[in-house]
Design an enzyme around this catalytic site. Structure first.
Site, PDB file in Angstrom:
ATOM      1  N   ARG A 244      13.230   9.790  15.525  1.00  6.74           N
ATOM      2  CA  ARG A 244      12.784   9.359  14.190  1.00  6.74           C
ATOM      3  C   ARG A 244      13.482   8.095  13.721  1.00  6.74           C
ATOM      4  O   ARG A 244      12.913   7.288  12.983  1.00  6.74           O
ATOM      5  CB  ARG A 244      13.132  10.465  13.190  1.00  6.74           C
ATOM      6  CG  ARG A 244      11.929  11.232  12.809  1.00  6.74           C
ATOM      7  CD  ARG A 244      12.214  12.498  12.094  1.00  6.74           C
ATOM      8  NE  ARG A 244      11.241  13.451  12.571  1.00  6.74           N
ATOM      9  CZ  ARG A 244      11.430  14.738  12.688  1.00  6.74           C
ATOM     10  NH1 ARG A 244      12.582  15.265  12.352  1.00  6.74           N
ATOM     11  NH2 ARG A 244      10.472  15.508  13.120  1.00  6.74           N
ATOM     12  N   ARG A 269      -2.410 -21.169   1.205  1.00  8.60           N
ATOM     13  CA  ARG A 269      -3.658 -20.910   0.480  1.00  8.60           C
ATOM     14  C   ARG A 269      -3.569 -21.417  -0.958  1.00  8.60           C
ATOM     15  O   ARG A 269      -2.625 -21.075  -1.689  1.00  8.60           O
ATOM     16  CB  ARG A 269      -3.931 -19.397   0.482  1.00  8.60           C
ATOM     17  CG  ARG A 269      -5.166 -18.979  -0.266  1.00  8.60           C
ATOM     18  CD  ARG A 269      -6.402 -19.402   0.457  1.00  8.60           C
ATOM     19  NE  ARG A 269      -7.618 -18.889  -0.170  1.00  8.60           N
ATOM     20  CZ  ARG A 269      -8.819 -19.268   0.179  1.00  8.60           C
ATOM     21  NH1 ARG A 269      -8.998 -20.180   1.135  1.00  8.60           N
ATOM     22  NH2 ARG A 269      -9.881 -18.761  -0.416  1.00  8.60           N
ATOM     23  N   GLN A 280       2.818 -15.915 -10.140  1.00  8.96           N
ATOM     24  CA  GLN A 280       3.888 -14.920 -10.226  1.00  8.96           C
ATOM     25  C   GLN A 280       3.468 -13.562  -9.643  1.00  8.96           C
ATOM     26  O   GLN A 280       4.292 -12.852  -9.055  1.00  8.96           O
ATOM     27  CB  GLN A 280       4.320 -14.768 -11.693  1.00  8.96           C
ATOM     28  CG  GLN A 280       5.689 -14.162 -11.816  1.00  8.96           C
ATOM     29  CD  GLN A 280       6.123 -14.044 -13.268  1.00  8.96           C
ATOM     30  OE1 GLN A 280       5.377 -13.515 -14.100  1.00  8.96           O
ATOM     31  NE2 GLN A 280       7.296 -14.540 -13.575  1.00  8.96           N
ATOM     32  N   GLU A 364       5.427  11.941  14.817  1.00 10.47           N
ATOM     33  CA  GLU A 364       6.861  12.301  14.858  1.00 10.47           C
ATOM     34  C   GLU A 364       7.322  12.925  13.538  1.00 10.47           C
ATOM     35  O   GLU A 364       8.402  12.625  13.034  1.00 10.47           O
ATOM     36  CB  GLU A 364       7.710  11.086  15.237  1.00 10.47           C
ATOM     37  CG  GLU A 364       7.374  10.607  16.632  1.00 10.47           C
ATOM     38  CD  GLU A 364       8.574  10.255  17.478  1.00 10.47           C
ATOM     39  OE1 GLU A 364       9.707  10.593  17.104  1.00 10.47           O
ATOM     40  OE2 GLU A 364       8.350   9.653  18.529  1.00 10.47           O
ATOM     41  N   THR A 366       5.161  14.297   9.937  1.00 12.19           N
ATOM     42  CA  THR A 366       4.467  13.631   8.825  1.00 12.19           C
ATOM     43  C   THR A 366       5.437  13.398   7.661  1.00 12.19           C
ATOM     44  O   THR A 366       6.544  13.954   7.644  1.00 12.19           O
ATOM     45  CB  THR A 366       3.297  14.511   8.315  1.00 12.19           C
ATOM     46  OG1 THR A 366       3.876  15.718   7.771  1.00 12.19           O
ATOM     47  CG2 THR A 366       2.318  14.867   9.433  1.00 12.19           C
ATOM     48  N   SER A 367       4.999  12.615   6.684  1.00 11.65           N
ATOM     49  CA  SER A 367       5.852  12.400   5.499  1.00 11.65           C
ATOM     50  C   SER A 367       6.151  13.718   4.797  1.00 11.65           C
ATOM     51  O   SER A 367       7.256  13.921   4.270  1.00 11.65           O
ATOM     52  CB  SER A 367       5.159  11.448   4.518  1.00 11.65           C
ATOM     53  OG  SER A 367       5.189  10.135   5.007  1.00 11.65           O
TER      54      SER A 367
HETATM   55  C1  LIG Z   1      -1.433   7.808  17.844  1.00 12.11           C
HETATM   56  C2  LIG Z   1      -0.734   9.128  17.974  1.00 12.11           C
HETATM   57  C3  LIG Z   1       0.208   9.305  18.989  1.00 12.11           C
HETATM   58  C4  LIG Z   1       0.835  10.543  19.154  1.00 12.11           C
HETATM   59  N1  LIG Z   1       1.704  10.727  20.215  1.00 12.11           N
HETATM   60  C5  LIG Z   1       2.194  11.979  20.469  1.00 12.11           C
HETATM   61  C6  LIG Z   1       2.952  12.241  21.655  1.00 12.11           C
HETATM   62  O1  LIG Z   1       3.214  11.341  22.468  1.00 12.11           O
HETATM   63  N2  LIG Z   1       3.379  13.510  21.877  1.00 12.11           N
HETATM   64  C7  LIG Z   1       3.116  14.544  21.026  1.00 12.11           C
HETATM   65  O2  LIG Z   1       3.516  15.663  21.295  1.00 12.11           O
HETATM   66  N3  LIG Z   1       2.392  14.320  19.875  1.00 12.11           N
HETATM   67  C8  LIG Z   1       1.922  13.074  19.595  1.00 12.11           C
HETATM   68  N4  LIG Z   1       1.160  12.851  18.451  1.00 12.11           N
HETATM   69  C9  LIG Z   1       0.869  13.963  17.561  1.00 12.11           C
HETATM   70  C10 LIG Z   1       1.555  13.874  16.201  1.00 12.11           C
HETATM   71  O3  LIG Z   1       2.934  14.070  16.325  1.00 12.11           O
HETATM   72  C11 LIG Z   1       0.867  14.905  15.281  1.00 12.11           C
HETATM   73  O4  LIG Z   1      -0.409  14.382  14.976  1.00 12.11           O
HETATM   74  C12 LIG Z   1       1.666  15.190  14.026  1.00 12.11           C
HETATM   75  O5  LIG Z   1       2.804  15.937  14.339  1.00 12.11           O
HETATM   76  C13 LIG Z   1       0.857  15.934  12.957  1.00 12.11           C
HETATM   77  O6  LIG Z   1       0.258  17.068  13.498  1.00 12.11           O
HETATM   78  P1  LIG Z   1      -1.301  17.341  13.251  1.00 12.11           P
HETATM   79  O7  LIG Z   1      -2.030  16.098  13.590  1.00 12.11           O
HETATM   80  O8  LIG Z   1      -1.650  18.589  13.978  1.00 12.11           O
HETATM   81  O9  LIG Z   1      -1.430  17.574  11.696  1.00 12.11           O
HETATM   82  P2  LIG Z   1      -1.211  18.971  10.911  1.00 12.11           P
HETATM   83  O10 LIG Z   1       0.072  19.578  11.339  1.00 12.11           O
HETATM   84  O11 LIG Z   1      -2.454  19.786  11.055  1.00 12.11           O
HETATM   85  O12 LIG Z   1      -1.077  18.467   9.417  1.00 12.11           O
HETATM   86  C14 LIG Z   1      -2.213  18.125   8.602  1.00 12.11           C
HETATM   87  C15 LIG Z   1      -1.686  17.810   7.196  1.00 12.11           C
HETATM   88  O13 LIG Z   1      -1.052  18.980   6.630  1.00 12.11           O
HETATM   89  C16 LIG Z   1       0.270  18.647   6.231  1.00 12.11           C
HETATM   90  N5  LIG Z   1       1.139  19.810   6.429  1.00 12.11           N
HETATM   91  C17 LIG Z   1       1.256  20.568   7.546  1.00 12.11           C
HETATM   92  N6  LIG Z   1       2.156  21.547   7.351  1.00 12.11           N
HETATM   93  C18 LIG Z   1       2.653  21.373   6.103  1.00 12.11           C
HETATM   94  C19 LIG Z   1       3.633  22.065   5.305  1.00 12.11           C
HETATM   95  N7  LIG Z   1       4.341  23.100   5.788  1.00 12.11           N
HETATM   96  N8  LIG Z   1       3.857  21.632   4.041  1.00 12.11           N
HETATM   97  C20 LIG Z   1       3.176  20.557   3.536  1.00 12.11           C
HETATM   98  N9  LIG Z   1       2.231  19.865   4.243  1.00 12.11           N
HETATM   99  C21 LIG Z   1       1.999  20.266   5.493  1.00 12.11           C
HETATM  100  C22 LIG Z   1       0.687  17.481   7.118  1.00 12.11           C
HETATM  101  O14 LIG Z   1       1.762  16.753   6.561  1.00 12.11           O
HETATM  102  C23 LIG Z   1      -0.604  16.701   7.171  1.00 12.11           C
HETATM  103  O15 LIG Z   1      -0.751  15.942   6.000  1.00 12.11           O
HETATM  104  C24 LIG Z   1       0.550  11.604  18.255  1.00 12.11           C
HETATM  105  C25 LIG Z   1      -0.368  11.408  17.224  1.00 12.11           C
HETATM  106  C26 LIG Z   1      -1.005  10.198  17.076  1.00 12.11           C
HETATM  107  C27 LIG Z   1      -2.019  10.048  15.979  1.00 12.11           C
END
Ligand SMILES: Cc1cc2nc3c(=O)[nH]c(=O)nc-3n(C[C@H](O)[C@H](O)[C@H](O)COP(=O)(O)OP(=O)(O)OC[C@H]3O[C@@H](n4cnc5c(N)ncnc54)[C@H](O)[C@@H]3O)c2cc1C
Length: 384
Positions: A244, A269, A280, A364, A366-367
């Site tokens: 991270r 521009r 500003q 890695e 989400t926020s």
């Molecule tokens: C371009 C790209 C490259 C990637 N590369 C890799 C890789 O190399 N290896 C790998 O393993 N993964 C990889 N990922 C996967 C990435 O880490 C996941 O997409 C990420 O962890 C989110 O998981 P998800 O997409 O299943 O979303 P979800 O977990 O389904 O989340 C959906 C939404 O719900 C929210 N949410 C979920 N749980 C909670 C909670 N408890 N409280 C509040 N909100 C919550 C999330 O913040 C998000 O807004 C990659 C993804 C992308 C898009």
């Protein structure tokens, strides 16, 4: 620009990578984005500078250095081409790092030197179609029979797996155990039963390959398990905590590129008889971008310094990732605003920065996940 009290060596590293990024990475950015194609030329350039193994012990073929050095280099790589930095992070900070940290001596000597020198590439597969943030719910199974694990399941959104020679894979021995049932494995890409499919249609980071993996009785020798059985989830979380910091550095690089493009454009521009830089409203946008980029860089380097000094860093790493990724999203959006209509077209690099930045608040952790980690640590720091 603040020098963050860099040592002479760190400044030299920063300059070397900045020049390389300007000379080699930036000029190819638009083309690899359009073609949705990973650049092997970029990869060879990174390898020739030792960046495919930066942070890895030279005894295992790496270029040495700590997280500060990796962060400094990654900011510059991302400033040149964000997609290339995504591939590099997945290879270096996820795949190679997991083998280096948790592999035994035989596994390390077998895999790490070629990976660190960029002769080969690594991928890291945790996310599955039914679970990302809730990684302990993973469904891929690993069953041991006569010295061989048979893996069944699928992974999604996995960076690099189409070109990687090794994939670090997480699978469970018993789903009901959740985190405690997971082990880590290193799979050769030629493993029978392992199939890799390229995913198309990404919004940004299009010069970095994202793939889907399926395993049907993929046969993995028991010797390819990394570390202890049932400890794989802990290893994955430890790796993500450190990685991270480097994602935060990537975000700083993207935001810095957007800021530099905006400062230049604002002076060229003209509207209402003067450069827009003299309005500003534009100055305030530039100033806000500069302040946020600076804060994100300082937070990133602080987390990297703590990590290098073996001090607690998880709280700071999550704060840096949250701050830097949200900064990258805001700064690239403001950069687009500064560029007006021109920023909305592909001829302008800020259109790509805007799309590239967007994923950084998602992967890695989400926020929302970062806020959960930060809040958990806060509540533990101030118990009633
Ligand atoms: C371009 C790209 C490259 C990637 N590369 C890799 C890789 O190399 N290896 C790998 O393993 N993964 C990889 N990922 C996967 C990435 O880490 C996941 O997409 C990420 O962890 C989110 O998981 P998800 O997409 O299943 O979303 P979800 O977990 O389904 O989340 C959906 C939404 O719900 C929210 N949410 C979920 N749980 C909670 C909670 N408890 N409280 C509040 N909100 C919550 C999330 O913040 C998000 O807004 C990659 C993804 C992308 C898009």
């Amino acid at each position: 620009m603040a020098d963050l009290l860099l040592s002479e060596e760190e400044r030299m590293l920063q300059n070397t990578v900045r020049e390389f990024a300007d000379r080699e990475l930036s000029p190819r950015s638009q083309e690899i984005d359009e073609k949705e194609q990973f650049s092997s030329e970029n990869w060879h350039g990174l390898a020739s500078l030792g960046l495919t193994g930066i942070g890895i012990d030279p005894a295992y073929g790496g270029s040495g250095g700590g997280y500060r050095q990796v962060a400094l280099a990654m900011e510059q790589v991302a400033r040149g081409d964000a997609a290339t930095s995504t591939s590099l992070i997945a290879h270096l900070c996820l795949g190679t790092r997991t083998i280096f940290e948790f592999g035994d001596e035989t596994q390390k000597l077998k895999y790490v030197p070629d990976l660190a020198q960029g002769k080969k590439m690594a991928a890291w597969a945790l996310t599955e179609p039914s679970c990302g943030s809730d990684a302990a719910a993973l469904q891929t199974t690993a069953v041991l029979r006569d010295g061989t694990y048979f893996l069944n399941g699928s992974k999604i959104f996995i960076t690099n797996a189409d070109t990687a020679s090794q994939v670090v894979m997480f699978a469970t021995h018993e789903r009901s155990l959740r985190a405690k049932g997971v082990s880590a494995f290193v799979l050769d890409s030629t493993t029978p039963g392992l199939s890799v499919y390229k995913q198309h249609g990404k919004m940004g980071m299009r010069g970095s390959a994202t793939t889907e993996l399926t395993m049907e009785d993929a046969a993995v020798p028991e010797d390819n398990r990394l570390g202890d059985e049932g400890k794989g989830f802990n290893y994955a979380m430890e790796i993500l905590d450190s990685s991270r910091i480097i994602i935060a550095a990537q975000c700083v690089g993207i935001a810095q590129a957007a800021l530099e493009a905006s400062v230049k454009y604002a002076q060229q521009r003209q509207t209402f008889g003067k450069p827009i830089a003299q309005h500003q409203a534009i100055q305030f946008m530039l100033a806000d971008m500069a302040v946020e980029v600076h804060a994100a860089r300082v937070a990133t380097m602080q987390a990297a310094t703590l990590k290098d000094q073996d001090l607690d860093f998880v709280f700071e790493a999550s704060m840096a990732k949250l701050l830097a990724s949200e900064t990258a999203v805001r700064a690239t959006s403001n950069a687009l605003q500064v560029h007006g209509g021109y920023g909305y077209f592909k001829d302008s690099p800020v259109e790509r920065y805007f799309r590239d930045a967007r994923v950084t608040t998602i992967y890695e952790g989400t926020s929302e996940v970062q806020r959960l980690i930060i809040a958990r640590q806060l509540l533990a720091q101030y118990p009633l």
